[in-house]
Design an enzyme around this catalytic site. Structure first.
Site, PDB file in Angstrom:
ATOM      1  N   GLU A  99      -4.104 -12.330  -9.129  1.00  0.00           N
ATOM      2  CA  GLU A  99      -5.000 -12.074 -10.159  1.00  0.00           C
ATOM      3  C   GLU A  99      -4.177 -12.041 -11.448  1.00  0.00           C
ATOM      4  O   GLU A  99      -4.646 -11.567 -12.757  1.00  0.00           O
ATOM      5  CB  GLU A  99      -6.192 -11.047  -9.827  1.00  0.00           C
ATOM      6  N   HIS A 153      -4.487  -1.203   1.533  1.00  0.00           N
ATOM      7  CA  HIS A 153      -3.957  -1.826  -0.019  1.00  0.00           C
ATOM      8  C   HIS A 153      -3.930  -0.698  -1.318  1.00  0.00           C
ATOM      9  O   HIS A 153      -4.080   0.875  -0.699  1.00  0.00           O
ATOM     10  CB  HIS A 153      -5.228  -2.255  -0.781  1.00  0.00           C
ATOM     11  N   CYS A 179      -7.247  -8.600  -6.001  1.00  0.00           N
ATOM     12  CA  CYS A 179      -6.001  -7.829  -5.168  1.00  0.00           C
ATOM     13  C   CYS A 179      -6.954  -8.432  -3.574  1.00  0.00           C
ATOM     14  O   CYS A 179      -5.201  -8.576  -2.784  1.00  0.00           O
ATOM     15  CB  CYS A 179      -6.439  -5.896  -4.640  1.00  0.00           C
ATOM     16  N   LYS A 206      -6.529   9.401   0.883  1.00  0.00           N
ATOM     17  CA  LYS A 206      -8.026   9.344   0.925  1.00  0.00           C
ATOM     18  C   LYS A 206      -8.598   8.602   1.752  1.00  0.00           C
ATOM     19  O   LYS A 206      -9.727   8.979   2.862  1.00  0.00           O
ATOM     20  CB  LYS A 206      -8.531   9.619  -0.116  1.00  0.00           C
TER      21      LYS A 206
END
Lengths: 460, 460
Positions: free
Chosen positions: B83, B272, B117, B281
């Site tokens: 990207e 990721h 991503c 988390k």
């Protein structure tokens, strides 16, 4: 493995606003025939202030689903080919997800493919491969090619154009791929590139990175994809790439079929079409290739006319204007039969980058759907229904001609607005057909908002 | 159809120049632990003036071919996920073609995939599908993920990073894909985007468009790809996307395997990793998902601690800090076993966008290659050899630490140079390892030139 995977259905969209090349010629003070005969173009379609590659792709995908009564939940893959970058990170595909989210379908693979005009073809190959792979979940794929080709004032401007095409991909298709018969040529060259990220215009606007041909025989697509190879002598390199590709293709054909390939082995040839003249030259070059390989299809007249060029080196053959003329002359009768039926939309709309090849293919379906051999594909996925649904004639007929002055004014406005934020558009969609999406606003955070003419508001 | 298609070999490259997060914290006047504990990051790697996503990908592909003694003619597909846009039309893939053209191989399909991503994962799926499709010609594919994540001065800057990863794709792989077990979630949102084409920095630098997890069990990869859904409450949306993806995945697992999926069914989970805290988390959220579905893996302590949150609505559950704390606490023992071994490189290098997930996966191979179940893959394509060849420890050890001042100075220089042309670089490659490519010049036509340290000049 799924069989006869390919194109089940197609829809095409191009802006209803266009300028006549003849009028543009006069306006630009160019010599008469420079754009119409020199480039071989009739008209140039362009996005006005309310359209862009995202709105065009929203329009064409929605229309495809509606006209073929496809449940958006039945789509498992969605890919976009484009070289018109609006955002460096957020894909055009995510904008199209709006259509599917409404129906609770967010489990859709696929992203944007970027590689000049070849991005759409790459997306199409990816989608076909998906249907043939173990990842396939039985749903349809959709491939979208969407581009707006605009050029700075000067000799390249008349080679602009704009369009979006959507193709439904699945097994048992009326247009199936013969994936083993495919030749690609790709190399690192600076023929066509857009490094100035703050401008919409390409750096070297006279070349085109990629050519790409499709040979159609027995309803099967055989491909030949090639890149142009250098900035200096764009056409030389273009022809070199074409030659290399054709060689790869012929080599594979001979290995698989046990006989030489020649132009007589395909009913139609579909080329990427930055402007029609290059299509004529490309087909002529393939005939010269056949002649040099001693392929059986070359007739006596061609042999006689091309004979004097047989001792040229590769380099010389790319430079020779006499060869160019002679090969175009001898290929003309074949061109009229095998290529001319593919040229309608590219000549009427202009260069569409990723969509260009498929617009040429759509022209062929428009002109020849009832005559094309092969009876694969059941209603609604038949060639004649695809042609009916695309309604190319109706779309061309209902366009609005702009005088060159108004076209130039629009281009200027778009130049100034390029990359801007925090504005609302005129929302003037009076020239658009019902069902067309249009840009209403780009807010201060660069978020883009679209609405659908005579329809519900876009789901924001 | 080819069987056990997947990753045969891997190589990773990250710039040898880095800054310590602890030092950056102090330099930025941030509270102690804000970057190291708050974000969970150790170091941040960055490109100096002579490196970029193209040089990194040239380095990593060349190294992969050399270390595994792969003849460049044996490559039939090459795809890039990135990207970091350097040109809107010319793909990074065409730069890499230099490596193959030298050996007369230009018949290589594949382009650049763009979707934040997720572009690298899309490229990987495409390449695996190609090997399983009728288009496959028996040659290897290569997938490259290359990105440089840089952020404007401010709270997002410590979440930068840079790396390139190359993966060799083919059948009978030690790391095979279970393509039926894959859940994707994609939607139209403005969480992470780069609409300002004249700047290298993203528009909303605190979010990350995509999360993506890989479950590893029996040497098989099962995937779960998800997007973040909104700009306003980035984390809420991130977790919503994670939930949706996990639901799709579990649904498919149950349909295929006839039993519920829970965290206990996979040996490792690879996420990721924009920063490590989000990985913690995310894993905690999956445990909460298992708890809510009454999946068997959730132990009594977890049931007790999470019980009070079982009546929360979806929205409430995303907002509850107490739930976040409780779920992180109860998932900690599992995290240490199933996730922690995947975190080394992302913590040491930072966010690598498309390469991030595969850097986490490389960390797992580095840490656990000898223990991983499954014996597929013959030398040189074995897990232990992949780990040896990548030499993660060696690469981390030979890095050069920059003080924060020098890092900031480099960022400033890059900012000013962004999009520029007509300059030569310092050509100072003293910090680079032999075999590393570096940028030497961008000429007046924006053409980019690279050289290889201690090696032949790049073929221009």
């Amino acid at each position: 493995m799924a069989k006869n995977v390919g194109i089940l259905a197609m829809e095409i969209y191009f802006p209803p606003t266009f300028v006549q090349q003849e009028a543009l010629e006069a306006h630009d003070g160019a010599s008469k025939g420079k754009y119409t005969i020199g480039l071989g173009q009739d008209c140039l379609a362009f996005c006005t202030k309310v359209e862009d590659v995202i709105s065009m792709s929203l329009t064409v995908v929605t229309s495809l689903l509606e006209k073929y009564k496809i449940d958006p939940k039945q789509i498992g893959r969605l890919e976009v080919g484009s070289e018109t970058v609006i955002d460096k990170s957020k894909s055009i595909k995510t904008f199209l997800m709006q259509i599917f989210e409404k129906f609770g379908n967010t489990d859709i693979e696929g992203v944007d493919s970027t590689n000049a005009c070849y991005g759409g073809t790459a997306a199409l190959f990816n989608c076909v491969n998906w249907v043939e792979s173990s990842s396939w979940d039985g749903r349809y794929g959709i491939v979208v090619c969407t581009d707006s080709a605009v050029y700075a004032e000067g000799p390249a401007r008349p080679t602009g154009g704009a369009a979006a095409i959507a193709m439904l991909i699945g097994p048992d298709a009326p247009i199936a791929f013969e994936s083993k018969l495919r030749g690609s040529h790709m190399s690192h060259v600076y023929d066509f590139y857009k490094p100035n990220l703050a401008s919409e215009y390409p750096s070297k606007p006279t070349g085109c990175l990629l050519n790409f041909s499709t040979f159609m025989g027995n309803n099967c697509l055989r491909q030949c994809c090639h890149h142009v190879v250098d900035g200096k002598l764009s056409q030389t390199c273009y022809l070199f790439a074409l030659d290399t590709c054709y060689k790869y293709f012929c080599h594979k054909y001979e290995k698989l079929e046990g006989k030489q390939f020649s132009l007589s082995d395909a009913d139609y040839f579909v080329f990427h079409s930055p402007y029609n003249k290059l299509v004529q030259k490309s087909f002529a070059r393939l005939l010269f290739n056949d002649f040099m390989r001693n392929a059986s299809s070359v007739d006596d007249i061609a042999k006689e006319k091309l004979g004097p060029f047989s001792s040229l080196t590769g380099d010389e053959s790319y430079q020779s204007r006499d060869l160019e003329k002679a090969s175009q002359q001898v290929s003309k009768p074949l061109y009229d039969v095998k290529v001319q039926p593919t040229t309608l939309i590219p000549k009427q709309v202009g260069n569409m980058y990723t969509a260009s090849l498929y617009a040429a293919f759509a022209s062929l379906l428009h002109n020849k759907n009832t005559e094309l051999a092969g009876k694969r594909g059941q209603h609604p996925f038949s060639l004649s229904n695809i042609a009916t649904v695309m309604d190319v004639a109706g779309k061309l007929k209902s366009r609005h001609e702009f005088p060159p002055e108004k076209f130039v004014e629009t281009m200027k406005h778009m130049e100034h607005r390029y990359g801007a934020n925090d504005f609302v558009t005129s929302k003037d969609c009076s020239l658009l057909s019902p069902g067309t999406y249009y840009l209403t606003e780009v807010d201060s955070k660069y978020r883009r908002f679209y609405a659908k003419k005579d329809g519900e508001m876009c789901c924001f």
